[in-house]
Design an enzyme around this catalytic site. Sequence first.
Site, PDB file in Angstrom:
ATOM      1  N   LYS A 177       0.821  -1.118  -0.089  1.00  0.00           N
ATOM      2  CA  LYS A 177       0.281   0.011  -0.073  1.00  0.00           C
ATOM      3  C   LYS A 177       0.707   1.268   0.066  1.00  0.00           C
ATOM      4  CE  LYS A 177      -3.633  -1.094  -0.605  1.00  0.00           C
ATOM      5  NZ  LYS A 177      -3.950  -1.692  -2.140  1.00  0.00           N
ATOM      6  N   SER A 178       2.399   1.038  -0.901  1.00  0.00           N
ATOM      7  CA  SER A 178       2.576   2.440  -0.366  1.00  0.00           C
ATOM      8  C   SER A 178       3.094   3.378  -2.102  1.00  0.00           C
ATOM      9  CB  SER A 178       3.964   1.767  -0.061  1.00  0.00           C
ATOM     10  OG  SER A 178       4.190   1.119   0.835  1.00  0.00           O
ATOM     11  N   GLY A 179       2.378   1.981  -2.572  1.00  0.00           N
ATOM     12  CA  GLY A 179       2.089   2.415  -4.716  1.00  0.00           C
ATOM     13  C   GLY A 179       2.603   2.099  -5.118  1.00  0.00           C
ATOM     14  N   TRP A 193       5.581 -10.340  -8.447  1.00  0.00           N
ATOM     15  CA  TRP A 193       5.820 -10.637  -7.485  1.00  0.00           C
ATOM     16  C   TRP A 193       6.733 -11.737  -7.520  1.00  0.00           C
ATOM     17  CZ3 TRP A 193       1.533  -7.295  -7.740  1.00  0.00           C
ATOM     18  CH2 TRP A 193       1.824  -6.077  -6.464  1.00  0.00           C
ATOM     19  N   HIS A 249       7.713  -7.608  -1.804  1.00  0.00           N
ATOM     20  CA  HIS A 249       7.324  -6.848  -0.373  1.00  0.00           C
ATOM     21  C   HIS A 249       7.862  -7.374   0.560  1.00  0.00           C
ATOM     22  CE1 HIS A 249       3.735  -5.072  -2.147  1.00  0.00           C
ATOM     23  NE2 HIS A 249       3.026  -5.662  -1.923  1.00  0.00           N
ATOM     24  N   SER A 277      -4.773   2.756   4.463  1.00  0.00           N
ATOM     25  CA  SER A 277      -5.139   2.268   2.539  1.00  0.00           C
ATOM     26  C   SER A 277      -4.795   0.558   3.328  1.00  0.00           C
ATOM     27  CB  SER A 277      -3.537   2.658   1.840  1.00  0.00           C
ATOM     28  OG  SER A 277      -4.443   1.979   0.926  1.00  0.00           O
ATOM     29  N   PHE A 308      -4.354   9.077 -11.535  1.00  0.00           N
ATOM     30  CA  PHE A 308      -5.297   8.271 -11.422  1.00  0.00           C
ATOM     31  C   PHE A 308      -6.364   7.609 -11.926  1.00  0.00           C
ATOM     32  CE2 PHE A 308      -8.457   7.199  -7.887  1.00  0.00           C
ATOM     33  CZ  PHE A 308      -7.883   6.296  -6.770  1.00  0.00           C
ATOM     34  N   MET A 364      -5.771   4.695 -14.436  1.00  0.00           N
ATOM     35  CA  MET A 364      -5.520   3.359 -13.910  1.00  0.00           C
ATOM     36  C   MET A 364      -7.093   2.819 -12.878  1.00  0.00           C
ATOM     37  SD  MET A 364      -1.766   3.910 -12.702  1.00  0.00           S
ATOM     38  CE  MET A 364      -2.586   4.400 -11.075  1.00  0.00           C
ATOM     39  N   GLY A 382      -5.945   6.917  -4.236  1.00  0.00           N
ATOM     40  CA  GLY A 382      -4.856   7.634  -4.686  1.00  0.00           C
ATOM     41  C   GLY A 382      -4.007   9.404  -4.589  1.00  0.00           C
TER      42      GLY A 382
END
Length: 294
Positions: free
Chosen positions: A46-48, A79, A103, A133, A224, A227, A254
């Site tokens: 949740k950091s972008g 990932w 992550h 978030s 935003f 997206m 966002g």
Amino acid sequence: MDERMDTVEVFNGVRLPGFMHTPESLRTACSFQFQDTDVLLVTFPKSGTTWVQQVLSLIFCEGHLWPILHLPNWSRAPWMEQVSFSHLLSQLEPTRPRLLTTHLHATALAPALMRSKARVVYVARNPKDVLVSFYHFHRVANFLPDPSSFEEFLDEFLKGTGFFGSWFDHVKGWLGLQRDLNMLLITYEELYQEPRSTIRKLSAFLQQPLGPAEEELVLEHCSFSFMSQSSVVNYSLVSKQIMDQSRGKFLRKGVVGDWREHFTPEQNEKFNAVYQTKMKDSGLHFPWTRGGHI
């Protein structure tokens, strides 16, 4: 995988959703052989992450939008620690640098990374906004438990006992390796406030120069508004059994500073005290800190 929806993997003391992580997938990530041309996006959740996956895809697409419009972001920049990684890796275009995402904490992945000159893009975000978030995401993602209350979720976040571990350990662990790795730090806040200059900084670091038309293309397709309407970015392709977006949007707002809508003055004070204790000796300076205070 449905039978793993409620399972938990514990890896290096960090809880991870078993739905997408297995002991084997985590071991595979830690022993991965990086190529010097690889680009690894590293974030705490949740950091972008989704936003920067989109930006990196656009920087490398050289004006060809087919992948941007048709391939989900998780297949363009998969990932490393997830069960789908080996399959998705084999489908990446061999002629382009591989875009990878993680992550995982630095303790898990840095040893493998240090054996290469792979480029690392670390994205940090105001942890108060990360917390908010993540709280909302827990309500949408069926592979994460419903948070009992915002207060309890905040306490768990500050202690680092929630899913994906401690934000503080993640940030300090990775950014403590800036001299050892080929790394660029960007923040969610600078990408939000100065998208053009941040994209230029990224393209310079990646040695992937953008012409004026390509730059405009990147800006348009990482907005935003674009997206949130794109099915290959907004996770609407994921089944409701996995992610129930009737309970809240994956791409929610966002914005910067949404934590102010959620924190009480007491919670803010508590958070600031823990932040000060955990970060005071880190030597790290972020846009959300003023004179050492968050």
